[in-house]
Scaffold this motif. Structure first.
Motif, mmCIF file in Angstrom:
data_model
loop_
_atom_site.group_PDB
_atom_site.id
_atom_site.type_symbol
_atom_site.label_atom_id
_atom_site.label_comp_id
_atom_site.label_asym_id
_atom_site.label_seq_id
_atom_site.Cartn_x
_atom_site.Cartn_y
_atom_site.Cartn_z
ATOM 1 N N PHE A 74 34.819 46.270 42.691
ATOM 2 C CA PHE A 74 36.130 45.738 43.662
ATOM 3 C C PHE A 74 36.328 47.380 44.485
ATOM 4 O O PHE A 74 37.109 46.456 46.097
ATOM 5 N N GLY B 211 36.952 47.073 37.914
ATOM 6 C CA GLY B 211 37.370 48.357 38.539
ATOM 7 C C GLY B 211 36.761 48.839 39.426
ATOM 8 O O GLY B 211 37.336 48.653 40.482
ATOM 9 N N SER C 43 33.700 38.540 39.761
ATOM 10 C CA SER C 43 35.131 37.233 39.393
ATOM 11 C C SER C 43 34.576 36.648 38.471
ATOM 12 O O SER C 43 35.211 36.260 37.446
ATOM 13 N N ASN D 65 46.059 43.078 47.551
ATOM 14 C CA ASN D 65 45.971 43.389 48.323
ATOM 15 C C ASN D 65 46.979 43.220 50.311
ATOM 16 O O ASN D 65 47.318 44.619 50.354
ATOM 17 N N LEU E 64 42.653 47.142 45.964
ATOM 18 C CA LEU E 64 41.614 45.809 45.897
ATOM 19 C C LEU E 64 41.580 46.307 44.535
ATOM 20 O O LEU E 64 40.569 45.368 42.964
ATOM 21 N N SER E 65 40.670 47.757 44.218
ATOM 22 C CA SER E 65 40.359 47.846 43.016
ATOM 23 C C SER E 65 41.826 47.911 41.565
ATOM 24 O O SER E 65 41.311 46.753 40.935
ATOM 25 N N GLN F 40 34.323 39.414 45.803
ATOM 26 C CA GLN F 40 35.440 39.225 45.273
ATOM 27 C C GLN F 40 34.637 38.092 43.809
ATOM 28 O O GLN F 40 34.595 38.402 42.986
ATOM 29 N N THR G 220 43.816 40.223 42.949
ATOM 30 C CA THR G 220 42.989 40.901 43.782
ATOM 31 C C THR G 220 43.200 41.095 45.344
ATOM 32 O O THR G 220 44.039 41.724 46.044
ATOM 33 N N ASN G 221 43.505 39.293 45.534
ATOM 34 C CA ASN G 221 44.199 39.200 47.505
ATOM 35 C C ASN G 221 45.867 39.141 47.538
ATOM 36 O O ASN G 221 45.947 39.567 47.858
ATOM 37 N N GLY H 8 43.971 45.180 42.081
ATOM 38 C CA GLY H 8 44.201 44.387 41.709
ATOM 39 C C GLY H 8 43.566 43.897 40.249
ATOM 40 O O GLY H 8 43.410 43.254 39.483
ATOM 41 N N GLY H 9 41.917 44.312 40.540
ATOM 42 C CA GLY H 9 40.801 44.658 39.812
ATOM 43 C C GLY H 9 40.818 44.520 38.572
ATOM 44 O O GLY H 9 41.411 44.153 37.101
#
Length: 327
Positions: free
Chosen positions: A85, A82, A118, A164, A240-241, A114, A160-161, A243-244
């Motif tokens: 990202f 997290g 990943s 976002n 992004l964080s 990313q 993550t995307n 999503g991570g």
């Protein structure tokens, strides 16, 4: 359970306190969000402080470390992912602010960062035997073996995307994420009580539950400042964080296949963008008035509050449906 609830409350309080300090500071140093020219409905949001992810993500992870005692390898790696990202999102936001436009890191730069994180996540899962995943709407599971590495990497990039892309309206990504994480928490609680031979140690599950609820607390504190009309945006730093963290908690707890189900609205955001781009390039026609999907609804006349509520409600219903099959 008392410890988990206390940790969530502590995270919420710390998030609110840091938000009250951090937001005026962002305003003073003019760290405002540039707004895309073609998003007419958001013109009045230009200059709203961004990078709100810094205060609510860091608050959540700080409380997690305090309450976990830095124990539980899987949850610790999830927190580190997290944070990794978060750094990518921070660089992206910083470049947007510096050059006063809505493009930060180049697309290839962002994807390199990313994919690197990943693939690390996929290798970690494989090397630690986290290759078995529950099949939704059943009590069955499947072992992906070596395929865990590429599948996990792809899922991480996707989630993550997707989070976002969902972060486009006041309180939207935050509200949906809270319900998503609470649903995963419910699944974790049920799975640890139902299955005698869990794929990871019960203490590892507990620390993932702890991380889950501290992130929920952090987001709830952030939402006090992000509901319409927002005083701060989470920015790519936060989305992004987030999503991570969502990806890590879901995947490392063997619940990867629940991501597109409970996170259906995240999926809709990504698919709407993909469909819009593909059809426009092929036929020079638009499927949606604007993508991601929430902007289409906004141009249809729905308010940000209505859209956010509907997205959150659908996420809640899908979460309840996923949990129902374990009851």
């Amino acid at each position: 359970m008392k410890k988990l609830i206390l940790a969530m409350i502590a995270s919420l309080i710390l998030s609110v306190i840091t938000g009250r300090i951090f937001i005026p500071f962002l305003r003073r140093i003019k760290f405002g969000q540039p707004i895309l020219k073609y998003v007419e409905t958001h013109k009045d949001k230009s200059g709203t402080p961004t990078m709100g992810g810094l205060f609510f993500i860091l608050s959540a992870i700080t409380i997690f470390f305090i309450f976990s005692g830095a124990k539980g390898r899987i949850a610790l790696v999830s927190a580190v992912i997290g944070l990794a990202f978060l750094v990518v999102g921070f660089l992206d936001d910083l470049l947007k602010i510096k050059f006063k436009h809505n493009e930060g890191l180049k697309a290839y730069q962002k994807i390199i960062f990313q994919v690197t994180i990943s693939v690390f996540a996929g290798l970690f899962a494989f090397n630690n035997g986290l290759t078995v995943f529950y099949i939704p709407f059943s009590r069955l599971s499947v072992n992906l073996g070596i395929w865990t590495v590429p599948v996990v990497a792809i899922v991480f990039v996707a989630i993550t995307n997707s989070v976002n892309l969902t972060d486009g309206l006041d309180s939207l990504a935050g509200s949906v994420s809270v319900v998503y994480l609470l649903s995963i928490f419910a699944l974790l609680t049920l799975q640890t009580s139902l299955f005698k031979n869990n794929y990871i140690d019960k203490n590892e599950y507990f620390n993932l539950e702890l991380l889950c609820l501290t992130v929920v607390g952090g987001i709830l504190g952030f939402l006090l400042f992000n509901v319409n009309k927002a005083k701060v945006f989470m920015g790519d730093t936060g989305s992004l964080s987030l999503g991570g963290l969502i990806g890590a908690i879901s995947i490392f707890s063997s619940n990867m296949f629940f991501i597109p189900i409970i996170g259906i609205m995240f999926v809709c955001s990504s698919i709407s963008v993909i469909v819009q781009v593909v059809v426009f390039k092929a036929k020079k026609k638009r499927v949606f008035l604007m993508a991601p999907l929430h902007h289409h609804f906004q141009l249809k006349g729905y308010s940000e509050t209505q859209i956010s509520f509907c997205y959150t409600l659908i996420t809640l219903l899908m979460g309840l449906l996923a949990v129902y099959f374990y009851l």
